[in-house]
Write a protein that holds these residues in place. Structure first.
Motif, PDB file in Angstrom:
ATOM      1  N   SER A  61      28.034  -0.886  72.733  1.00 14.62           N
ATOM      2  CA  SER A  61      26.870  -1.229  73.540  1.00 14.62           C
ATOM      3  C   SER A  61      27.293  -1.697  74.920  1.00 14.62           C
ATOM      4  N   ALA A  62      26.422  -1.506  75.885  1.00 14.06           N
ATOM      5  CA  ALA A  62      26.733  -1.920  77.261  1.00 14.06           C
ATOM      6  C   ALA A  62      26.984  -3.421  77.334  1.00 14.06           C
ATOM      7  N   THR A  63      26.195  -4.189  76.598  1.00 17.22           N
ATOM      8  CA  THR A  63      26.354  -5.643  76.607  1.00 17.22           C
ATOM      9  C   THR A  63      27.713  -6.051  76.034  1.00 17.22           C
ATOM     10  N   THR A  95      30.351   4.759  85.168  1.00 15.59           N
ATOM     11  CA  THR A  95      29.255   3.801  84.987  1.00 15.59           C
ATOM     12  C   THR A  95      29.394   3.131  83.621  1.00 15.59           C
ATOM     13  N   ILE A  96      28.783   1.988  83.480  1.00 17.01           N
ATOM     14  CA  ILE A  96      28.782   1.287  82.196  1.00 17.01           C
ATOM     15  C   ILE A  96      28.152   2.170  81.122  1.00 17.01           C
ATOM     16  N   LYS A  97      27.084   2.875  81.487  1.00 15.91           N
ATOM     17  CA  LYS A  97      26.396   3.741  80.524  1.00 15.91           C
ATOM     18  C   LYS A  97      27.324   4.841  80.029  1.00 15.91           C
ATOM     19  N   GLU A  98      28.059   5.474  80.946  1.00 14.49           N
ATOM     20  CA  GLU A  98      28.992   6.535  80.555  1.00 14.49           C
ATOM     21  C   GLU A  98      30.053   6.010  79.599  1.00 14.49           C
ATOM     22  N   SER A 144      30.011   3.260  77.701  1.00 10.50           N
ATOM     23  CA  SER A 144      29.470   2.798  76.422  1.00 10.50           C
ATOM     24  C   SER A 144      29.155   3.976  75.503  1.00 10.50           C
ATOM     25  N   GLN A 145      28.691   5.076  76.081  1.00 10.57           N
ATOM     26  CA  GLN A 145      28.400   6.274  75.273  1.00 10.57           C
ATOM     27  C   GLN A 145      29.688   6.935  74.796  1.00 10.57           C
TER      28      GLN A 145
END
Length: 318
Positions: A241-243, A230-233, A235-236
């Motif tokens: 940042s996700a953006t 996922t984008i969240k995974e 980015s972390q």
């Protein structure tokens, strides 16, 4: 072909030399590439180039005043500028640069590239264009140097006028290709003569740190196809940042992560269908599809045939 050469293919492998052009196999670290070089005018060459590789190392003659104009038909290329930033050229874009500032190592993020290279020797072109075509400005080529008053290169992003000039250059009949290219090069020069460089802002420029992070992410998600990040995974994990992640990934690879991975999975699946004995169900799972029906639908959307039809047609050892 006319010996008045301005391009940088002289050290490549010449495989064909008909009357109006030369065809070369290019020496690459990995992959294959061909270049068809047409001498359209004294001092001006048009080269149709087709590369299947992630890297291209051009030989350049930087001792002459030569301007190179690249049109990207498909694929994408990356070049590092002298300030350390990276410039990306995608489908439909027009990229101008003098050979004195030419990048010696060109990366192809998608692993392929098709396009045209127009090389213009400012010291070897006709002095009076009006003799070739009445009404043409005599200073039409020398004015190209104004594109580099503020920067070492210039990008014109894809637009209808550029598509109009180049679209048929890739498919025109070989019988009329030489004369057709002459007409189109004159049209391109007129377009650039009338183009105001001040209206085009500098785009598709990324810092090395941004590019390095995106390439690390691409390596991570393509090495584990059975898992869908996922984008969240991401980015972390990569502290971005996700953006910024979404923007920078599209800037480097020309696609969203989802679109890129869909094509990557299908290309990997097509390779497995040709080279392995795995069942279609096992291949669909290996490239990250839990449902064979969803895999088959995605495969047909991209490859235009079903996985079974593709295997029957392309199997190496049927």
């Amino acid at each position: 072909m006319n010996s008045n050469k301005t391009s940088h293919f002289d050290k490549e492998i010449l495989i064909n030399e008909p009357e109006d052009h030369d065809t070369y196999n290019l020496r690459l670290p990995e992959g294959t590439a061909t270049a068809q070089v047409y001498q359209v005018f004294p001092g001006i060459q048009a080269t149709k180039i087709d590369i299947s590789s992630y890297q291209y190392l051009p030989e350049t003659n930087k001792s002459r005043r030569i301007i190179e104009i690249n049109h990207c038909q498909s694929g994408r290329f990356e070049c590092q500028m002298e300030d350390g930033c990276f410039q990306y050229v995608g489908e439909g874009d027009l990229f101008l640069s003098p050979l004195q500032n030419h990048c010696n190592n060109i990366e192809l993020p998608l692993g392929y590239y098709q396009g045209f290279i127009i090389t213009i020797d400012l010291d070897g072109i006709p002095c009076e264009w009006s003799r070739i075509l009445p009404g043409m400005p005599n200073n039409i080529c020398s004015t190209l140097e104004r594109f580099f008053l503020l920067d070492e290169c210039f990008l014109i992003q894809s637009r209808d006028a550029i598509k109009h000039i180049f679209s048929d250059m890739y498919s025109v009949s070989e019988k009329i290709r030489g004369v057709y290219y002459r007409l189109k090069i004159m049209e391109l020069l007129l377009y650039l003569f009338c183009f105001d460089p001040m209206i085009e802002s500098r785009k598709n420029i990324y810092a090395r740190q941004q590019v390095d992070i995106v390439k690390q992410i691409q390596k991570r998600i393509t090495e584990k196809l059975s898992y869908r990040f996922t984008i969240k995974e991401l980015s972390q994990e990569f502290l971005i940042s996700a953006t910024a992640l979404k923007q920078h990934f599209k800037g480097v690879f020309g696609q969203s992560i989802a679109a890129y991975m869909k094509e990557f999975r299908i290309q990997k699946a097509s390779q497995l269908l040709c080279e392995s004995e795995q069942s279609i169900a096992d291949i669909s799972a290996a490239v990250g599809y839990e449902s064979q029906s969803k895999f088959s639908a995605a495969f047909k959307e991209i490859m235009k045939v079903t996985p079974l039809e593709y295997r029957k047609t392309h199997r190496i050892n049927p």
